[in-house]
Design an enzyme around this catalytic site. Sequence first.
Site, PDB file in Angstrom:
ATOM      1  N   HIS A   1       0.830  -1.210   0.000  1.00 37.94           N
ATOM      2  CA  HIS A   1       0.000   0.000   0.000  1.00 37.94           C
ATOM      3  C   HIS A   1       0.865   1.261   0.000  1.00 37.94           C
ATOM      4  O   HIS A   1       0.583   2.207  -0.718  1.00 37.94           O
ATOM      5  CB  HIS A   1      -0.898   0.016   1.237  1.00 37.94           C
ATOM      6  CG  HIS A   1      -1.851  -1.131   1.325  1.00 37.94           C
ATOM      7  ND1 HIS A   1      -2.038  -1.868   2.468  1.00 37.94           N
ATOM      8  CD2 HIS A   1      -2.686  -1.685   0.406  1.00 37.94           C
ATOM      9  CE1 HIS A   1      -2.942  -2.803   2.261  1.00 37.94           C
ATOM     10  NE2 HIS A   1      -3.343  -2.725   1.008  1.00 37.94           N
TER      11      HIS A   1
ATOM     12  N   LYS B   1     -19.113  -6.302   7.930  1.00 40.56           N
ATOM     13  CA  LYS B   1     -18.088  -7.329   7.704  1.00 40.56           C
ATOM     14  C   LYS B   1     -17.053  -7.308   8.814  1.00 40.56           C
ATOM     15  O   LYS B   1     -16.583  -6.256   9.227  1.00 40.56           O
ATOM     16  CB  LYS B   1     -17.410  -7.077   6.360  1.00 40.56           C
ATOM     17  CG  LYS B   1     -18.254  -7.563   5.193  1.00 40.56           C
ATOM     18  CD  LYS B   1     -17.392  -7.964   4.008  1.00 40.56           C
ATOM     19  CE  LYS B   1     -18.279  -8.438   2.852  1.00 40.56           C
ATOM     20  NZ  LYS B   1     -17.811  -7.964   1.560  1.00 40.56           N
TER      21      LYS B   1
ATOM     22  N   ARG C   1      -1.898  -6.253  -8.660  1.00 42.67           N
ATOM     23  CA  ARG C   1      -0.791  -7.183  -8.467  1.00 42.67           C
ATOM     24  C   ARG C   1      -0.856  -8.361  -9.415  1.00 42.67           C
ATOM     25  O   ARG C   1       0.123  -8.787  -9.980  1.00 42.67           O
ATOM     26  CB  ARG C   1      -0.798  -7.739  -7.039  1.00 42.67           C
ATOM     27  CG  ARG C   1      -0.326  -6.771  -5.990  1.00 42.67           C
ATOM     28  CD  ARG C   1      -0.715  -7.292  -4.637  1.00 42.67           C
ATOM     29  NE  ARG C   1      -2.163  -7.548  -4.625  1.00 42.67           N
ATOM     30  CZ  ARG C   1      -2.845  -8.063  -3.617  1.00 42.67           C
ATOM     31  NH1 ARG C   1      -2.212  -8.403  -2.516  1.00 42.67           N
ATOM     32  NH2 ARG C   1      -4.138  -8.256  -3.694  1.00 42.67           N
TER      33      ARG C   1
ATOM     34  N   SER D   1      -2.669  -7.782   2.857  1.00 40.91           N
ATOM     35  CA  SER D   1      -3.010  -7.720   4.282  1.00 40.91           C
ATOM     36  C   SER D   1      -3.252  -9.125   4.828  1.00 40.91           C
ATOM     37  O   SER D   1      -2.895  -9.433   5.963  1.00 40.91           O
ATOM     38  CB  SER D   1      -4.262  -6.869   4.488  1.00 40.91           C
ATOM     39  OG  SER D   1      -4.016  -5.535   4.102  1.00 40.91           O
TER      40      SER D   1
END
Lengths: 159, 159, 159, 159, 159, 159
Positions: free
Chosen positions: C16, C40, C89, C127
């Site tokens: 990030h 969530k 990515r 993450s």
Amino acid sequence: MHGLYPGSFDPVTNGHTDIITRAAKLCDTLTVLVSFNPDKAASFSPEERLDLLNKVTADLPNVKCDMWGGLLIDYFDKVQADVVIKGLRAVSDFEHEFQQAHVNKELCAGAETIFLCSDISSTFLSSGVVKQVASFGGDISSFVPAIVLPEIVSRLRKP
Amino acid sequence: MHGLYPGSFDPVTNGHTDIITRAAKLCDTLTVLVSFNPDKAASFSPEERLDLLNKVTADLPNVKCDMWGGLLIDYFDKVQADVVIKGLRAVSDFEHEFQQAHVNKELCAGAETIFLCSDISSTFLSSGVVKQVASFGGDISSFVPAIVLPEIVSRLRKP
Amino acid sequence: MHGLYPGSFDPVTNGHTDIITRAAKLCDTLTVLVSFNPDKAASFSPEERLDLLNKVTADLPNVKCDMWGGLLIDYFDKVQADVVIKGLRAVSDFEHEFQQAHVNKELCAGAETIFLCSDISSTFLSSGVVKQVASFGGDISSFVPAIVLPEIVSRLRKP
Amino acid sequence: MHGLYPGSFDPVTNGHTDIITRAAKLCDTLTVLVSFNPDKAASFSPEERLDLLNKVTADLPNVKCDMWGGLLIDYFDKVQADVVIKGLRAVSDFEHEFQQAHVNKELCAGAETIFLCSDISSTFLSSGVVKQVASFGGDISSFVPAIVLPEIVSRLRKP
Amino acid sequence: MHGLYPGSFDPVTNGHTDIITRAAKLCDTLTVLVSFNPDKAASFSPEERLDLLNKVTADLPNVKCDMWGGLLIDYFDKVQADVVIKGLRAVSDFEHEFQQAHVNKELCAGAETIFLCSDISSTFLSSGVVKQVASFGGDISSFVPAIVLPEIVSRLRKP
Amino acid sequence: MHGLYPGSFDPVTNGHTDIITRAAKLCDTLTVLVSFNPDKAASFSPEERLDLLNKVTADLPNVKCDMWGGLLIDYFDKVQADVVIKGLRAVSDFEHEFQQAHVNKELCAGAETIFLCSDISSTFLSSGVVKQVASFGGDISSFVPAIVLPEIVSRLRKP
């Protein structure tokens, strides 16, 4: 339903015959079409490719074979087919075939394409593989229909 | 921000003009660059491709077009661009363009590439599709800008 | 140009910060937005994630951070951003992010998204990887910014 | 030809209705099947999903809708369908759907699956997108059929 | 060469036993490792999965099975393995497994991963497919090793 | 274990040497094989490519290099290799290499292929990139081994 299964079939493989056999069960009439570009080099002439397909499909009464050097959609219109049929093996097939399906729909709103997934045992098989292996004298008997094996071998084997 | 949008544009399509229009809004100056390899065959000469782009972008005041037969990164340095801009349509684009972006960064640490995703209606469109359809006399009017349609059709239609 | 870089940042990684640093060079103002869904589950609260981002971007004068629990496009409108910025990515990112970009454009015609490709060394980083490694007591010092490493480690290490 | 178009339809989207409309033209009878897993959480109950589909397909005389909480192939046998029909949008769909098609063929040798490619304008659309946008109060009127829009909105909007 | 083949094996499938058999030919010692995350729900307990693997590999003298609830690389170090071995079926496997391989290399420079491609007949097979089919009472006898079929069926069949 | 690492190596890159170095650690003997097709154009002759590989691997005692213009599987048999070794960089590699691996297995049941994933810094690197950059006079010193850089540059630079 009149299905149209186009391809270069340069030459026909067991992957193609798997799709032909399964598509023939779904259609009243299935036309297998050697689609060729007169400007592109190929290993077999359109006539040779059509001849191989005719031999391979001789036992399938609702299948006929033809060849065409123009725009697919023009042939589709000419024979009043209902759907184009294509086989999908892998992700790279998927992108190319979807592009073609969308182009055909853009050119002719009624041109629907349906896809069959390749038989598990054909996912690695292509005309290119057949030619690569045969050009080095490798055994292609598990890759192409037995009835046309001798012809394909003799045409592809190097002098 | 000075953006550089390179491509072969052989010939320009509506997919390219979509990217040009959107990129022009993000940049102070946008250079659309016909990047050609003198050793590779193409359907249109670099000069023809540049001419088509000039016509297509005539109404966009902050867009200029140019051509280049060398390394992209050398042109990027020469005009002191800030970013390379590319369109992405599909997974196969993604892999190729990321490779190019990383190569450019390796050659020139400051060369940033930004990607725009193709408009939904252009995801199936490419210069290759235009040439394929046109070579068979198909209708390409929904694939290329109207202003250059006659030129492209007359150049691609077979004699 | 006012860029908006949304994400869940649960927690921020070196991947990030690579995108933030590069995007900050392209934009006059860059807003890094913790986009959260109240329904969530997440490992860090939105406030914690924002706090980590504030520490990580403290030295970048044109970057500010914020959090938002609603529709991205509503925030985009509210702050009158010019572009959404996302990192890519891998192929799986590509499909998901393109879907989101097209949804945003459908909801708000002016919402343009630009993509930066991840730095080579961050292509494997997410993450989720950080949390997976940290939960087993593995060393994440090469995955997250040094300034927030102790906080992330202490929050993720099991009791 | 009796086609079977299974899915979770949680809820139905314009992408589903596009496939239904096109598949209905290829089949004598088309059964749209809400396939549910009693152990998995969903936003709409199977009965609600079936009710939405019934409304959406009311004008298509050769389409009927049903629901099933068991193995797809058992339903396929029960109604003596000829083909399973699925839509493909993207590479990730492709892998998942091919896996399912091969599993079905393994369980029942005669179970052929045919794929239609999503309409260009639906490639980014999914039930998940509809739910995500609606949960934040976003406008989903271009994502779902007008006839069931109010029901879907009222069910998905938060209190 | 001491190979380490980790996985969740929840439960073991014929796809796994294909990789085990082939990997065992390449290695002096092969450790098949049930890698579990104590925080994640699974259908079989780690002990049950290990028990199934022990039965399935009983005839392979250079294979031993174990279980581990920590970081893979810590087990790799502990048993002084030479390589991690993984099977690849499809593009989605590829991206996930490459990410894991790069993470492992980052955590332990000497941790090499080698990949075997799945047997053609197992490309569509996964533990998830086994569980999905079994939960509906479908026949999984062609998906899992015969020696553990009864155990898997009885555990997965609903009451 | 006797490993066989085939490729066109036209010319060798740092991506190839990364795979060679790592594969050499896994094998007792590693044969790096210039696999060429006499009918296909290449930038370097097979002899030149072999010569470059010999220089690059001079310090690796268990590595030897060879060239072969026939079917890979025939060479594999001839030298009684145990495994074919290939590097994987991206999704497009994956599909092509899996096809080749399955073809080889079809032609020779004992021919196992193992894959190593490319080093992160080589994922964008290929012989094609080296040739593209060098043909425009770009700097390829970070792409190919230093010991063969002058030879490759002088061969690829245009007159």
